[in-house]
Design a protein around this motif. Structure first.
Motif, mmCIF file in Angstrom:
data_model
loop_
_atom_site.group_PDB
_atom_site.id
_atom_site.type_symbol
_atom_site.label_atom_id
_atom_site.label_comp_id
_atom_site.label_asym_id
_atom_site.label_seq_id
_atom_site.Cartn_x
_atom_site.Cartn_y
_atom_site.Cartn_z
ATOM 1 N N ALA A 42 -36.058 -50.313 -6.411
ATOM 2 C CA ALA A 42 -35.345 -49.059 -6.631
ATOM 3 C C ALA A 42 -34.663 -49.095 -7.988
ATOM 4 N N ASP A 43 -34.832 -48.044 -8.758
ATOM 5 C CA ASP A 43 -34.126 -47.921 -10.037
ATOM 6 C C ASP A 43 -32.728 -47.375 -9.757
ATOM 7 N N LEU A 44 -31.730 -48.196 -10.022
ATOM 8 C CA LEU A 44 -30.341 -47.811 -9.777
ATOM 9 C C LEU A 44 -29.488 -48.074 -11.014
ATOM 10 N N PRO A 45 -29.795 -47.411 -12.127
ATOM 11 C CA PRO A 45 -29.018 -47.672 -13.339
ATOM 12 C C PRO A 45 -27.553 -47.292 -13.164
ATOM 13 N N GLY A 46 -26.700 -48.153 -13.654
ATOM 14 C CA GLY A 46 -25.270 -47.872 -13.601
ATOM 15 C C GLY A 46 -24.619 -48.168 -12.262
ATOM 16 N N VAL A 47 -25.379 -48.700 -11.303
ATOM 17 C CA VAL A 47 -24.819 -49.013 -9.988
ATOM 18 C C VAL A 47 -24.550 -50.515 -9.919
ATOM 19 N N LYS A 48 -23.344 -50.862 -9.499
ATOM 20 C CA LYS A 48 -22.978 -52.275 -9.351
ATOM 21 C C LYS A 48 -23.438 -52.768 -7.983
ATOM 22 N N SER A 106 -27.017 -38.427 -12.882
ATOM 23 C CA SER A 106 -26.542 -38.053 -11.560
ATOM 24 C C SER A 106 -25.554 -39.071 -11.004
ATOM 25 N N SER A 107 -24.844 -38.636 -9.991
ATOM 26 C CA SER A 107 -23.910 -39.509 -9.293
ATOM 27 C C SER A 107 -23.906 -39.092 -7.832
ATOM 28 N N GLY A 108 -23.268 -39.899 -7.004
ATOM 29 C CA GLY A 108 -23.170 -39.556 -5.596
ATOM 30 C C GLY A 108 -23.747 -40.639 -4.709
ATOM 31 N N ASP A 146 -21.435 -30.367 -6.937
ATOM 32 C CA ASP A 146 -22.081 -30.934 -8.107
ATOM 33 C C ASP A 146 -23.565 -31.123 -7.817
ATOM 34 N N ARG A 147 -24.432 -30.362 -8.472
ATOM 35 C CA ARG A 147 -25.877 -30.449 -8.232
ATOM 36 C C ARG A 147 -26.402 -31.843 -8.548
ATOM 37 N N ASP A 148 -25.781 -32.533 -9.494
ATOM 38 C CA ASP A 148 -26.237 -33.872 -9.854
ATOM 39 C C ASP A 148 -26.053 -34.844 -8.698
ATOM 40 N N THR A 149 -25.045 -34.618 -7.867
ATOM 41 C CA THR A 149 -24.842 -35.485 -6.721
ATOM 42 C C THR A 149 -26.054 -35.431 -5.811
ATOM 43 N N ALA A 150 -26.586 -34.250 -5.579
ATOM 44 C CA ALA A 150 -27.758 -34.107 -4.722
ATOM 45 C C ALA A 150 -28.976 -34.767 -5.352
ATOM 46 N N ALA A 151 -29.050 -34.778 -6.671
ATOM 47 C CA ALA A 151 -30.201 -35.388 -7.344
ATOM 48 C C ALA A 151 -30.246 -36.885 -7.098
ATOM 49 N N PHE A 152 -29.109 -37.542 -7.050
ATOM 50 C CA PHE A 152 -29.085 -38.978 -6.831
ATOM 51 C C PHE A 152 -29.260 -39.322 -5.361
ATOM 52 N N ALA A 153 -29.028 -38.345 -4.488
ATOM 53 C CA ALA A 153 -29.121 -38.594 -3.056
ATOM 54 C C ALA A 153 -30.520 -39.027 -2.639
ATOM 55 N N SER A 154 -31.522 -38.719 -3.429
ATOM 56 C CA SER A 154 -32.884 -39.124 -3.076
ATOM 57 C C SER A 154 -33.375 -40.177 -4.064
ATOM 58 N N ASP A 195 -31.724 -51.293 14.078
ATOM 59 C CA ASP A 195 -32.667 -51.075 15.179
ATOM 60 C C ASP A 195 -33.812 -52.080 15.159
ATOM 61 N N GLY A 196 -33.580 -53.253 14.610
ATOM 62 C CA GLY A 196 -34.575 -54.310 14.641
ATOM 63 C C GLY A 196 -35.638 -54.263 13.568
ATOM 64 N N ASN A 197 -36.038 -53.061 13.105
ATOM 65 C CA ASN A 197 -37.124 -53.014 12.120
ATOM 66 C C ASN A 197 -37.007 -51.859 11.120
ATOM 67 N N VAL A 198 -35.822 -51.312 10.934
ATOM 68 C CA VAL A 198 -35.633 -50.227 9.962
ATOM 69 C C VAL A 198 -34.789 -50.761 8.803
ATOM 70 N N LEU A 199 -35.411 -50.807 7.628
ATOM 71 C CA LEU A 199 -34.703 -51.241 6.423
ATOM 72 C C LEU A 199 -33.917 -50.059 5.884
ATOM 73 N N VAL A 200 -32.617 -50.256 5.666
ATOM 74 C CA VAL A 200 -31.751 -49.192 5.153
ATOM 75 C C VAL A 200 -31.185 -49.641 3.810
ATOM 76 N N ILE A 201 -31.445 -48.842 2.781
ATOM 77 C CA ILE A 201 -30.897 -49.093 1.450
ATOM 78 C C ILE A 201 -29.981 -47.920 1.133
ATOM 79 N N SER A 202 -28.708 -48.220 0.900
ATOM 80 C CA SER A 202 -27.760 -47.139 0.631
ATOM 81 C C SER A 202 -26.779 -47.568 -0.442
ATOM 82 N N GLY A 203 -26.077 -46.600 -0.980
ATOM 83 C CA GLY A 203 -25.088 -46.911 -1.999
ATOM 84 C C GLY A 203 -24.484 -45.664 -2.600
ATOM 85 N N GLN A 204 -23.764 -45.883 -3.680
ATOM 86 C CA GLN A 204 -23.092 -44.775 -4.337
ATOM 87 C C GLN A 204 -22.909 -45.094 -5.811
#
Length: 149
Positions: A57-63, A100-102, A33-41, A73-82
């Motif tokens: 971060a704009d995350l419409p539709g994400v709970k 998009s989704s993913g 699904d190409r849309d999955t890759a679009a949301f990956a970034s 690693d002490g100083n790396v902020l990680v933002i992730s989701g699906q």
């Protein structure tokens, strides 16, 4: 102009033109699904105020249950989701699919003045806001030396 990435960590201090920007996007594993890759970034803004570093971060539709904010690693902020794909009914006839989704993951190396133990995050109206307070800049102590003679 784009900012250069070293590995998978955003480097805000690498402010120079990268002639290979975009070249490696084609190396991202193909998905069904190409849309999955679009949301990956997921796009994220980072601003610095006198008191804090603020990420939005704009995350419409994400709970909020579908988003993780971590410091590694002490100083790396990680933002992730699906964002889950909508259920499809066999009787549905799609005319256009643009949303998009993913999964997504973004990493940002925080500066030394970040108070990583006081990070706060909130999700309101589809906008994730992560606030990383800054430590006060300590002025070097000046000690006057008496000159003899």
């Amino acid at each position: 102009m784009s900012l250069v990435r070293r590995g998978n960590v955003f480097d805000p201090f690498a402010d120079f033109w990268d002639p290979f920007d975009g070249v490696f996007r084609s190396l991202v594993p193909a998905t069904s699904d190409r849309d999955t890759a679009a949301f990956a970034s997921a796009r994220i803004d980072w601003k610095e105020t006198p008191e804090a570093h603020v990420f939005k971060a704009d995350l419409p539709g994400v709970k909020k249950e579908e988003v993780k904010v971590e410091v590694e690693d002490g100083n790396v902020l990680v933002i992730s989701g699906q964002r889950s794909k909508e259920k499809e009914d066999k009787n549905d006839k799609w005319h256009r699919v643009e949303r998009s989704s993913g999964q997504f993951t973004r990493r940002f190396r925080l500066p030394e003045n970040a108070k990583v133990d006081q990070v706060k995050a909130g999700l309101e109206n589809g906008v994730l806001t992560v606030t990383v307070p800054k430590a006060e800049v300590k002025k070097p102590e000046v000690k006057a030396i008496e000159i003899s003679g």
